[in-house]
Design an enzyme around this catalytic site. Structure first.
Site, PDB file in Angstrom:
ATOM      1  N   TRP A  61       0.839  -1.203   0.000  1.00 49.90           N
ATOM      2  CA  TRP A  61       0.000   0.000   0.000  1.00 49.90           C
ATOM      3  C   TRP A  61       0.877   1.257   0.000  1.00 49.90           C
ATOM      4  CZ3 TRP A  61      -0.197   4.015   3.558  1.00 49.90           C
ATOM      5  CH2 TRP A  61      -1.253   4.906   3.394  1.00 49.90           C
ATOM      6  N   HIS A  62       2.040   1.164   0.651  1.00 48.68           N
ATOM      7  CA  HIS A  62       2.898   2.341   0.726  1.00 48.68           C
ATOM      8  C   HIS A  62       3.498   2.723  -0.611  1.00 48.68           C
ATOM      9  CE1 HIS A  62       2.692   1.771   5.084  1.00 48.68           C
ATOM     10  NE2 HIS A  62       3.056   3.032   5.158  1.00 48.68           N
ATOM     11  N   GLY A  63       3.635   1.802  -1.515  1.00 48.05           N
ATOM     12  CA  GLY A  63       4.184   2.165  -2.805  1.00 48.05           C
ATOM     13  C   GLY A  63       4.427   0.949  -3.667  1.00 48.05           C
TER      14      GLY A  63
END
Lengths: 517, 628
Positions: A376-378
């Site tokens: 989700w962060h990248g």
């Protein structure tokens, strides 16, 4: 081989220009701190202009001196029933300042989830569950997220695999990541899921829902505000001078954290992760600098978001609770990015079965949740590795009886060892690739032989690091400061805030790290 | 404390206010709102004047304003930029803060690096991107070579003076963690000399004489010592002995001058009186045999062109002294070399042209010129120089033209609304060492509207504004190495002209020349793969500056790969080697053996070890050596 047909189809569907065909950099850029070549005091030699973004961040002159006063003035002048419209309008301007066309994406998400929520309730009155509306919402929202956030990553990864077998290369132009899509997508999803599960009432009006989705203080970098926690405030919230005052304190605290600590140490962290030949001492300094930077940057943003929310009558969830004082990784995740970890817990870990399906299944669920949290962060393997790393320690601590392996050591040692584990995690998180992370770990663990690279250490780094350490380990939390709002903290904060404002004039553009997630 | 059960921030329901707490709250609220509203009010009502920009910066901003759109965020960026530069509050508070930061924390802002012992460096001049093998320097040398040849055709000798970067010469003073690549600067001189450009090697000279300091500590420019050393070295290099200089005055170092230096100005820092500043007294007096030399003369035979390094300082007088003659000083601060040269040629073409031009240019220009050609304005004025100051004598090549006309019927008026490619040179059509010897001569008749001619070759790009009516433009063809991008010659509408009607009359490849020597091609049999040919020029053939060898490939041969051309002197020692990856059939090989200048030419050998094509006997049909 080309994927242009797919891209073209998606564009036709959305009718949104995505920046394909532009210069190809993903925005916002975490390193876009440089001025253009035309700064007033620039030497007269022309320089090649660096690519820059123009996100209307809280710590920018245009936001502070134009947008915020004007917005607050309009907000408090209009009748109460119009205030949600003012918030929505202001939020669209705030968001569209960067790329107006991406507001359309937000509108689609807003209309879709409002409709899905309504249809689910309508279906329920007819005795059905309205599952297809839930699936539609999940499909479209995650589809947006997958396309805008993971398309480049997917094609790059495929190309890497093809290249291994001398296969064809997929040609594509980079897709630009709309700022904050991860945050508002999760929020709108939370609404539909909560309505489906019966945890939340259907939103009373479209106006309120627009306001909820677009709410600019937390729009682009959180905290993730779930609908059911804020539903009541959307139509009946109080506005008091006391609340406004506490909001100002929270906003000021966030700005000080961001400008005077995170940004100062950020230059050191950038230099560290750009150097592949660091000596062990400097590698540690660089890693610690990033550990401080990410905390003060992100918690600073959250503080500002909470402060701005209070100024317009909202109470947002707390996002950080002194995470570097944790005694274990499990505790760390109860204190770090609380709104995300609780979201993942409620919407991913528990639906997967949580800890109710046996020990092995619990470990699998934990690991999977952290892996997805990492992703989700990248869109990068480093984020996935970071998620796996966090999941690994959570599983290890679960195996050891919900305590760390070093639980028998004194508290200070536990805190120290947890901090070191967190630092290792941030190295994975910050590195450009798994290979460069491996190289950095080599420097940290003295495995690189005669590496002698040094960081451009300056006195200001020492000052910022010292201030950061004091805040992390000795100062009260922002929520404590807001709750107490006593003069003995408020007045020194003013001096720091003025310094931060002057510093803002001194430096130029200061984007937030979490905008890219 | 501080959160609710749902995790929301907790606010006391009955806050206690009054006394000190109430006063503090009032103070915080009032100051907070006053700062926000007050700053906006001051910046809107009393903005600063716009900065006076010139040259490339001015054009950059104009372009930025013209292209700004809300839809892609560029208008927002422009708004933020305009706000930043016009903010009076920012300007007012930044200065004392910058002072404080520098004096107490040695903070210098993002553009400056604070080194040891008070040295300040521009960050962009430390960490430069040059590319592999100093590509930038080698590419820009082609352009400088073409300029030098053009000047040579007008009887002007150019002495090129690339100034090494301050951060290279005084790299020992760089702060910890800052690295500078000396190789980039070191590559400039050999690259220029290989193109036949007379180039002064200042890097070695300055590194051998680092003290007294040749650069000022808080400025990006050189000190009086640097100017003196350079002028003296230039005179010696150019063969001028100068006068019997027994008196130059004395160069003294002084401290606490209060002269801020441009880097201090960039930092908005007020100089501290206790700062040491190695800056010299301006007490130079030039005295030749007891007679004062007139330093400046607008008709002088010696001209100094350059950038801010030679403006309003002692460099001109030093040059005048060491060369023993007056000097015409034409600096163009912040602009690439061609602007100065163009100004000089425009100014002097109706009077007397000088015989020697000292062309000062910081090395980073040369390095970045090749590297960032497509987005830089470094070739500014280059096209105008080539078009406005044509060689006096142009000779059409006997060889087939490498120009490929783009389906345009030359001679027929063409109505133009967008850009039109009138000719192009495919990769491999001209294989040359990077120098611009072959020229193209184009006659254009602009009948309606305004237009410009642009040559784009990937790393040497220039633009020529066309006047209404007849134009003859003779441009050097600076094509990229074979295999890279093609070179295009375009006509584009200019200004507000919606429609332009242009008649392109002639487009030929040509060369400016004075004499020509023909060579005889001798083919050898080689064992194994490949082939080999020698070119025999008459015994005693002397190479002059910018002599050019052109070899023409037969039109019926196949494409040639991996060619190697060796130029030897009479002793048989190979002096220069040129390698080309590809040459198309009917193409030209063009080389400028600049390193053999003044020597007798020995053997020129062309060979290939490639098996493609398998049999290539007699691939070249004739060779010519042009002398300028």
């Amino acid at each position: 081989m080309s994927v242009s047909f797919f891209r073209h189809s998606v564009h036709l569907l959305l009718s949104i220009p995505t920046g394909i065909g532009n210069c190809g950099w993903m925005v916002p850029n975490r390193n876009s701190g440089a001025d253009g070549p035309l700064a007033r005091n620039c030497l007269t030699f022309p320089c090649p202009p660096p690519p820059r973004t123009s996100d209307l961040v809280f710590a920018s002159g245009v936001f502070l001196y134009f947008f915020l006063p004007l917005f607050l003035a309009v907000y408090y002048v209009v009748p109460k029933r119009w205030r949600s419209f003012v918030i929505a309008g202001g939020s669209y301007i705030f968001y569209g300042w960067w790329r107006p066309d991406f507001v359309i994406l937000m509108w689609i998400s807003t209309v879709l989830d409002f409709t899905c929520g309504r249809q689910i309730v309508r279906a329920r009155t007819k005795g059905a569950k309205g599952k297809r509306w839930l699936f539609l919402s999940i499909f479209v929202n995650l589809g947006f997220l997958a396309y805008f956030k993971y398309f480049n990553f997917g094609v790059d990864s495929l190309n890497a695999i093809f290249a291994t077998f001398d296969g064809p290369t997929l040609e594509f132009a980079k897709v630009i990541l709309p700022v904050g899509i991860s945050f508002y997508t999760f929020q709108t999803l939370s609404y539909t899921i909560d309505v489906y599960k019966g945890h939340a009432e259907q939103v009373r009006s479209f106006r309120d829902f627009m306001c909820y989705v677009a709410l600019f203080p937390q729009l682009v970098a959180g905290p993730i505000v779930r609908y059911n926690t804020i539903a009541e405030q959307l139509h009946s919230r109080t506005h008091t001078l006391d609340k406004f005052y506490r909001g100002v304190l929270a906003f000021q605290s966030g700005m000080v954290k961001k400008l005077l600590i995170a940004d100062v140490l950020g230059s050191l962290a950038d230099a560290a992760f750009a150097n592949s030949d660091l000596s062990p001492t400097h590698a540690w300094l660089g890693a610690i600098a990033y550990t401080f930077q990410i905390y003060f940057d992100f918690s600073g943003y959250s503080d500002m978001a909470i402060g701005l929310g209070l100024m317009i009558g909202f109470r947002f969830p707390v996002n950080f609770d002194q995470p570097y004082r944790s005694l274990s990784i499990t505790e760390f995740w109860r204190r770090w990015h609380i709104s995300l970890s609780s979201f993942l817990r409620d919407y991913l870990y528990l639906p997967l079965g949580g800890n109710r399906s046996g020990r092995i299944r619990t470990y699998v669920n934990l690991s999977l949740t952290m892996l997805i949290g990492g992703l989700w962060h990248g869109a990068n393997w480093t984020f996935i590795a970071w998620g796996a790393y966090q999941g690994f320690w959570l599983v290890v601590e679960r195996l050891a009886g919900k305590k760390p392996l070093y639980a028998s050591t004194p508290r200070a040692i536990q805190m120290f060892l947890t901090f070191i584990l967190v630092i290792f995690g941030w190295v994975l998180f910050r590195s450009e690739s798994i290979a460069s992370a491996g190289q950095y770990f080599g420097s940290l663990l003295c495995l690189t032989g005669d590496a002698t690279g040094q960081l451009p250490l300056r006195p200001i780094h020492g000052v910022a690091a010292l201030a950061g350490a004091l805040v992390i380990w000795f100062a009260p939390t922002t929520q404590h400061l807001i709750h107490r709002a006593c003069a003995s903290w408020a007045l020194p904060l003013q001096v720091a805030f003025w310094a931060a404002l002057i510093h803002l004039h001194f430096v130029s553009h200061v984007p937030f790290l979490y905008f890219q997630f | 404390m501080g959160t609710t059960l749902e995790g929301l921030i907790r606010i006391p329901e009955q806050p206690e206010r009054g006394g000190v707490q109430g006063l503090a709250a009032g103070f915080v609220l009032v100051t907070f709102l006053m700062i926000l509203v007050g700053t906006a009010a001051v910046d809107v009502i009393m903005p600063l004047d716009q900065p006076k920009l010139t040259g490339g910066e001015k054009r950059y901003l104009q372009r930025k304003r013209q292209r700004a759109r809300w839809r892609n965020g560029s208008m927002a960026r422009l708004f933020e930029y305009e706000y930043r530069i016009s903010s009076r509050v920012r300007s007012t508070v930044s200065k004392p803060y910058a002072d404080f930061m520098y004096q107490y924390l040695k903070e210098t802002g993002s553009k400056i690096l604070a080194g040891d012992d008070g040295w300040l460096f521009l960050r962009t001049r430390v960490a430069m991107v040059c590319g592999p093998d100093s590509l930038g320097a080698r590419r820009s040398a082609a352009f400088h070579g073409a300029v030098s040849r053009r000047l040579g055709s007008m009887g002007i000798r150019q002495l090129f003076v690339p100034l090494p970067r301050k951060s290279v010469v005084y790299r020992d003073f760089l702060p910890i963690g800052a690295k500078v690549n000396r190789a980039y600067d070191a590559a400039v001189v050999p690259a220029m000399r290989a193109q036949g450009v007379e180039t002064l090697n200042l890097l070695d000279l300055w590194e051998a004489n680092p003290s007294p300091y040749l650069f000022r500590q808080t400025d990006s420019h050189w000190s009086t010592e640097g100017m003196k050393l350079t002028a003296e070295a230039a005179a010696t290099f150019a063969g001028f002995t100068g006068p019997e200089h027994k008196l130059l005055g004395e160069i003294r170092r002084r401290e606490g001058t209060g002269i801020p230096g441009d880097i201090y100005r960039m930092m908005s820092v007020t100089p501290n009186p206790s700062d040491k500043e190695y800056f010299s007294e301006d007490i130079l007096t030039v005295d030749v045999n007891g007679t004062a030399v007139e330093v400046h003369d607008s008709d002088a035979d010696l001209v100094v062109c350059g950038t801010s390094f030679c403006t309003k300082n002692r460099f001109g007088p030093f040059v005048a002294h060491f060369f023993g003659q007056p000097v015409d000083l034409i600096p163009s601060p912040g602009k690439p070399s061609c602007v100065s040269l163009l100004r000089m040629l425009d100014d002097r073409s109706q009077r007397s042209l000088p015989s020697l031009v000292l062309n000062e240019l910081p090395s980073f220009y040369s390095i970045e010129m090749g590297r960032f050609a497509e987005r830089w304005t470094l070739h500014e004025a280059g096209g105008e120089l080539f078009s406005r100051h044509a060689p006096k004598k142009v000779h059409a090549l006997d060889t087939p033209s490498p120009l490929k006309l783009n389906g345009v019927e030359l001679g027929t008026p063409v109505e133009l609304r967008g850009r039109l490619v009138i000719a192009k040179i495919e990769p491999g059509a001209i294989a040359h060492s990077g120098g611009g010897v072959v020229e193209i001569a184009i006659n254009l008749d602009v009948q309606v509207g305004e237009a410009s001619l642009t040559v784009r070759s990937g790393y040497n790009n220039y633009r020529v504004p066309l006047v209404s009516g007849s134009n003859q433009v003779i441009l050097p063809v600076l094509v990229a190495q074979p295999g890279s991008k093609k070179t295009e010659v375009l006509i584009m509408p200019e200004g507000k002209s919606a429609t332009v009607i242009v008649r392109a009359a002639v487009a030929v490849s040509a060369i400016d020349k004075k004499t020509k020597t023909e060579g005889v091609i001798q083919t050898h049999t080689v064992s194994g793969e490949g082939w080999q040919q020698d070119v025999l020029f008459p015994v005693g053939t002397q190479l002059r500056r910018h002599s050019t060898i052109i070899l023409a490939c037969r039109a019926d041969s196949g494409e040639l790969f991996d060619l190697r051309l060796e130029v030897s002197d009479v002793s048989g020692t190979i002096q220069q080697v040129f390698e080309f990856a590809l040459l198309r059939k009917g193409g030209l090989i063009v080389v400028d053996p600049g390193l053999l200048y003044g020597k007798e030419l020995g053997r020129v050998r062309l060979s290939s070890s490639s098996s493609r094509p398998p049999s290539s006997k007699g691939v070249f049909e004739f060779a010519e050596l042009f002398h300028q």
